[in-house]
Design a protein around this motif. Structure first.
Motif, PDB file in Angstrom:
ATOM      1  N   ASP A  18       0.826  -1.212   0.000  1.00 51.44           N
ATOM      2  CA  ASP A  18       0.000   0.000   0.000  1.00 51.44           C
ATOM      3  C   ASP A  18       0.860   1.261   0.000  1.00 51.44           C
ATOM      4  O   ASP A  18       0.525   2.255  -0.649  1.00 51.44           O
ATOM      5  CB  ASP A  18      -0.925   0.001   1.221  1.00 51.44           C
ATOM      6  CG  ASP A  18      -2.091  -0.950   1.045  1.00 51.44           C
ATOM      7  OD1 ASP A  18      -2.340  -1.374  -0.093  1.00 51.44           O
ATOM      8  OD2 ASP A  18      -2.766  -1.278   2.050  1.00 51.44           O
ATOM      9  N   LEU A  75       1.992   2.171  -3.508  1.00 44.58           N
ATOM     10  CA  LEU A  75       1.008   2.522  -4.515  1.00 44.58           C
ATOM     11  C   LEU A  75       0.980   4.030  -4.744  1.00 44.58           C
ATOM     12  O   LEU A  75       1.018   4.808  -3.797  1.00 44.58           O
ATOM     13  CB  LEU A  75      -0.388   2.044  -4.092  1.00 44.58           C
ATOM     14  CG  LEU A  75      -0.598   0.524  -4.018  1.00 44.58           C
ATOM     15  CD1 LEU A  75      -1.991   0.208  -3.499  1.00 44.58           C
ATOM     16  CD2 LEU A  75      -0.376  -0.109  -5.383  1.00 44.58           C
ATOM     17  N   ASP A  92       5.370   2.488  -7.823  1.00 47.76           N
ATOM     18  CA  ASP A  92       4.139   1.829  -8.251  1.00 47.76           C
ATOM     19  C   ASP A  92       4.344   1.124  -9.593  1.00 47.76           C
ATOM     20  O   ASP A  92       4.891   1.710 -10.523  1.00 47.76           O
ATOM     21  CB  ASP A  92       3.009   2.854  -8.386  1.00 47.76           C
ATOM     22  CG  ASP A  92       1.640   2.189  -8.425  1.00 47.76           C
ATOM     23  OD1 ASP A  92       1.599   0.943  -8.416  1.00 47.76           O
ATOM     24  OD2 ASP A  92       0.624   2.908  -8.470  1.00 47.76           O
ATOM     25  N   ILE A 111       2.758  -2.675 -12.013  1.00 50.98           N
ATOM     26  CA  ILE A 111       1.735  -3.716 -12.102  1.00 50.98           C
ATOM     27  C   ILE A 111       2.082  -4.945 -11.273  1.00 50.98           C
ATOM     28  O   ILE A 111       1.197  -5.680 -10.826  1.00 50.98           O
ATOM     29  CB  ILE A 111       1.514  -4.110 -13.577  1.00 50.98           C
ATOM     30  CG1 ILE A 111       0.238  -4.965 -13.713  1.00 50.98           C
ATOM     31  CG2 ILE A 111       2.728  -4.859 -14.125  1.00 50.98           C
ATOM     32  CD1 ILE A 111      -0.124  -5.266 -15.148  1.00 50.98           C
ATOM     33  N   THR A 115       0.373  -5.268  -7.985  1.00 56.05           N
ATOM     34  CA  THR A 115      -0.986  -5.822  -8.045  1.00 56.05           C
ATOM     35  C   THR A 115      -0.953  -7.342  -8.100  1.00 56.05           C
ATOM     36  O   THR A 115      -1.712  -8.025  -7.401  1.00 56.05           O
ATOM     37  CB  THR A 115      -1.733  -5.262  -9.272  1.00 56.05           C
ATOM     38  OG1 THR A 115      -1.787  -3.833  -9.179  1.00 56.05           O
ATOM     39  CG2 THR A 115      -3.142  -5.817  -9.339  1.00 56.05           C
ATOM     40  N   ALA A 140      -0.073  -8.599  -4.701  1.00 58.72           N
ATOM     41  CA  ALA A 140      -1.194  -8.502  -3.764  1.00 58.72           C
ATOM     42  C   ALA A 140      -2.242  -9.578  -4.048  1.00 58.72           C
ATOM     43  O   ALA A 140      -2.819 -10.165  -3.107  1.00 58.72           O
ATOM     44  CB  ALA A 140      -1.830  -7.115  -3.861  1.00 58.72           C
ATOM     45  N   ILE A 141      -2.505  -9.850  -5.321  1.00 56.30           N
ATOM     46  CA  ILE A 141      -3.458 -10.908  -5.655  1.00 56.30           C
ATOM     47  C   ILE A 141      -2.930 -12.264  -5.192  1.00 56.30           C
ATOM     48  O   ILE A 141      -3.681 -13.102  -4.670  1.00 56.30           O
ATOM     49  CB  ILE A 141      -3.735 -10.911  -7.169  1.00 56.30           C
ATOM     50  CG1 ILE A 141      -4.487  -9.639  -7.574  1.00 56.30           C
ATOM     51  CG2 ILE A 141      -4.543 -12.145  -7.568  1.00 56.30           C
ATOM     52  CD1 ILE A 141      -4.697  -9.503  -9.069  1.00 56.30           C
ATOM     53  N   VAL A 151      -7.443  -5.637  -2.472  1.00 54.54           N
ATOM     54  CA  VAL A 151      -6.914  -5.330  -3.803  1.00 54.54           C
ATOM     55  C   VAL A 151      -7.911  -4.542  -4.632  1.00 54.54           C
ATOM     56  O   VAL A 151      -7.545  -3.574  -5.317  1.00 54.54           O
ATOM     57  CB  VAL A 151      -6.542  -6.644  -4.526  1.00 54.54           C
ATOM     58  CG1 VAL A 151      -6.134  -6.373  -5.975  1.00 54.54           C
ATOM     59  CG2 VAL A 151      -5.414  -7.359  -3.785  1.00 54.54           C
ATOM     60  N   ARG A 178      -7.943  -0.827  -3.156  1.00 53.63           N
ATOM     61  CA  ARG A 178      -6.688  -0.097  -3.194  1.00 53.63           C
ATOM     62  C   ARG A 178      -6.087  -0.048  -4.596  1.00 53.63           C
ATOM     63  O   ARG A 178      -5.505   0.963  -4.986  1.00 53.63           O
ATOM     64  CB  ARG A 178      -5.689  -0.741  -2.230  1.00 53.63           C
ATOM     65  CG  ARG A 178      -6.109  -0.672  -0.769  1.00 53.63           C
ATOM     66  CD  ARG A 178      -6.020   0.748  -0.245  1.00 53.63           C
ATOM     67  NE  ARG A 178      -4.637   1.220  -0.290  1.00 53.63           N
ATOM     68  CZ  ARG A 178      -4.278   2.477  -0.408  1.00 53.63           C
ATOM     69  NH1 ARG A 178      -5.215   3.417  -0.521  1.00 53.63           N
ATOM     70  NH2 ARG A 178      -3.003   2.827  -0.425  1.00 53.63           N
ATOM     71  N   HIS A 179      -6.205  -1.128  -5.357  1.00 53.83           N
ATOM     72  CA  HIS A 179      -5.539  -1.192  -6.657  1.00 53.83           C
ATOM     73  C   HIS A 179      -6.465  -0.825  -7.811  1.00 53.83           C
ATOM     74  O   HIS A 179      -5.995  -0.341  -8.843  1.00 53.83           O
ATOM     75  CB  HIS A 179      -4.970  -2.596  -6.882  1.00 53.83           C
ATOM     76  CG  HIS A 179      -3.853  -2.946  -5.956  1.00 53.83           C
ATOM     77  ND1 HIS A 179      -2.534  -3.016  -6.348  1.00 53.83           N
ATOM     78  CD2 HIS A 179      -3.851  -3.240  -4.623  1.00 53.83           C
ATOM     79  CE1 HIS A 179      -1.774  -3.351  -5.318  1.00 53.83           C
ATOM     80  NE2 HIS A 179      -2.556  -3.501  -4.259  1.00 53.83           N
ATOM     81  N   PHE A 180      -7.760  -1.095  -7.657  1.00 55.66           N
ATOM     82  CA  PHE A 180      -8.685  -0.867  -8.769  1.00 55.66           C
ATOM     83  C   PHE A 180      -9.649   0.293  -8.516  1.00 55.66           C
ATOM     84  O   PHE A 180     -10.410   0.660  -9.409  1.00 55.66           O
ATOM     85  CB  PHE A 180      -9.484  -2.136  -9.066  1.00 55.66           C
ATOM     86  CG  PHE A 180      -8.623  -3.339  -9.331  1.00 55.66           C
ATOM     87  CD1 PHE A 180      -7.417  -3.219 -10.010  1.00 55.66           C
ATOM     88  CD2 PHE A 180      -9.008  -4.596  -8.898  1.00 55.66           C
ATOM     89  CE1 PHE A 180      -6.621  -4.323 -10.258  1.00 55.66           C
ATOM     90  CE2 PHE A 180      -8.218  -5.701  -9.143  1.00 55.66           C
ATOM     91  CZ  PHE A 180      -7.021  -5.573  -9.814  1.00 55.66           C
ATOM     92  N   VAL A 230      -6.754  -5.718 -13.996  1.00 60.72           N
ATOM     93  CA  VAL A 230      -5.289  -5.738 -13.808  1.00 60.72           C
ATOM     94  C   VAL A 230      -4.579  -5.084 -14.983  1.00 60.72           C
ATOM     95  O   VAL A 230      -3.649  -4.299 -14.805  1.00 60.72           O
ATOM     96  CB  VAL A 230      -4.808  -7.186 -13.614  1.00 60.72           C
ATOM     97  CG1 VAL A 230      -3.281  -7.247 -13.638  1.00 60.72           C
ATOM     98  CG2 VAL A 230      -5.319  -7.737 -12.288  1.00 60.72           C
TER      99      VAL A 230
END
Length: 411
Positions: free
Chosen positions: A191, A194, A200, A202, A205, A208-209, A269, A272-274, A409
């Motif tokens: 986090d 990001l 930051d 890909i 992500t 995290a997944i 995810v 925070r990511h999407f 993603v």
């Protein structure tokens, strides 16, 4: 229902291949020993040379020599019998292998034929008073303390019978549970990176997944191991084997639910990511929790009833459990796909001209109406049809979710 279990026969074919290989090695060993015993006099002389100093009396040596000769002759005969027995055994195994492979081929062909034709034929009578009576008997079997005590005993016997696998599974589960704190720290570290121009990327992500996938593993993995153990228990019963089958089904089902539950967590995810809103994620988490808490036990009951050797259990308890799950499924999907105000409505409102948005009411009808129609088919007797189509329906939903996740993603 009465077709041979293809997976079991395939496992037997593989095991038979290993058995044939071991018999071949044993035959080689026997032939080598038979060659050594071809000359009895040489073997007797070699043996007597080792013990002659311990038996100085010539008469005793002569008697002992004759006994040794007789023992070698007897062993040579036994080896000949063993070689002949092994040859016969291999022939029988070969005949059995051919017959079983033909059976597997016929079973596959017949299963394909049934899959293509049974969808249009009622597999059971519609719900009637007899269904209600059978429901009581099936429920009594499911709730029988004796059956569950036998299942626990079978599981305990399997754990004792496979100590290495048990220890390995416990270590793996313990590591996953104890590692949750470490994974939480890794999530926080991700986090912090990001949004940074130099940090930051890909791969954060994907990382995290991956952590989310591991975090959702403990309970499904435990269920999967118990299913494996019950299938191999030396004291397995019909009911314990059915419970093992149910665990094998709900393990992957529960894992998918828990995985998306972790991905949609408050600071997970998806948020925070999407950038999904917390309002939508609250709705998603609520529906996932309903499926986990209510849907999973219903699926377990349905699988146990459907795998019962008693047809009436499948047509009563199995059918009622199936209908209940379909109704729960429809209620879960409704707030997710309603075009008038739901998670999907957020997408439709942002892209009103997209072809997906223009067909939003069709998607909503399929999402909510599909399970209801399948429940109705089960009630009027098309239980096999409903079960097959439900499997395809759920697989389609998981596929759509996987595609959505992949799109988020890479976009």
């Amino acid at each position: 229902r009465d077709l041979p279990k293809v997976s079991q026969f395939r496992a037997e074919v593989r095991a038979r291949g290993r058995l044939v290989a071991s018999i071949g090695l044993e035959q080689v060993r026997i032939e080598e020993e038979r060659r050594d015993l071809a000359s009895l006099d040489a073997m007797v002389d070699e043996t007597m040379a080792e013990i002659v100093d311990d038996v100085p009396d010539p008469a005793a040596q002569a008697a002992l020599r004759e006994e040794v000769r007789e023992l070698f002759r007897y062993r040579r005969n036994l080896l000949s019998q063993a070689a002949s027995t092994y040859s016969s055994y291999l022939r029988e195994l070969g005949d059995l292998d051919i017959a079983q492979r033909r059976l597997l081929q016929s079973a596959e062909e017949f299963r394909t034929f049934l899959d293509q034709n049974l969808l249009w034929i009622p597999s059971t009578p519609g719900v009637n008073w007899g269904t209600i009576v059978d429901l009581g008997n099936a429920t009594a079997r499911l709730l029988s303390p004796q059956s569950w005590f036998e299942t626990i005993g079978a599981l305990y016997a399997a754990l004792k019978h496979h100590p290495a696998a048990t220890v390995l599974a416990l270590l793996l589960l313990g590591g996953l549970v104890l590692g949750r704190r470490t994974m939480s720290r890794k999530f926080r570290e991700i986090d912090k990176k990001l949004g940074g121009l130099s940090t930051d990327n890909i791969w954060l992500t994907f990382y995290a997944i991956g952590l989310s996938a591991i975090r959702a593993m403990p309970l499904p993995l435990a269920l999967g191991f118990m299913s494996w153990a019950l299938a191999r228990s030396p004291t397995s019963t019909e009911f314990s084997a059915t419970v093992g089958t149910a665990l094998a089904v709900i393990g992957p089902f529960l894992y998918n639910l828990l995985l998306f539950r972790v991905l949609c967590a408050r600071n997970g995810v998806v948020h925070r990511h999407f950038g999904w809103t917390q309002e939508n994620l609250i709705v998603i988490r609520r529906q996932l929790d309903r499926l986990i808490v209510i849907g999973t036990p219903i699926v377990a009951v349905a699988v146990i009833a459907f795998n019962s050797p008693v047809t009436s259990h499948r047509e009563s308890l199995g059918r009622i459990a199936f209908v209940m799950f379909m109704l729960v499924f429809a209620l879960v999907l409704k707030p997710l796909g309603d075009p008038r105000g739901s998670v999907a409505a957020t997408y439709y409102d942002k892209r009103p001209d997209a072809w997906v948005s223009r067909m939003k009411w069709l998607w909503y009808g399929i999402e909510v109406g599909g399970p209801v129609i399948l429940a109705g088919l089960a009630l009027i007797g098309y239980l096999y049809t409903a079960a097959i189509l439900t499997g395809r329906f759920i697989d389609t939903i998981w596929l759509v979710l996987a595609i959505v996740l992949a799109h988020l993603v890479v976009k």
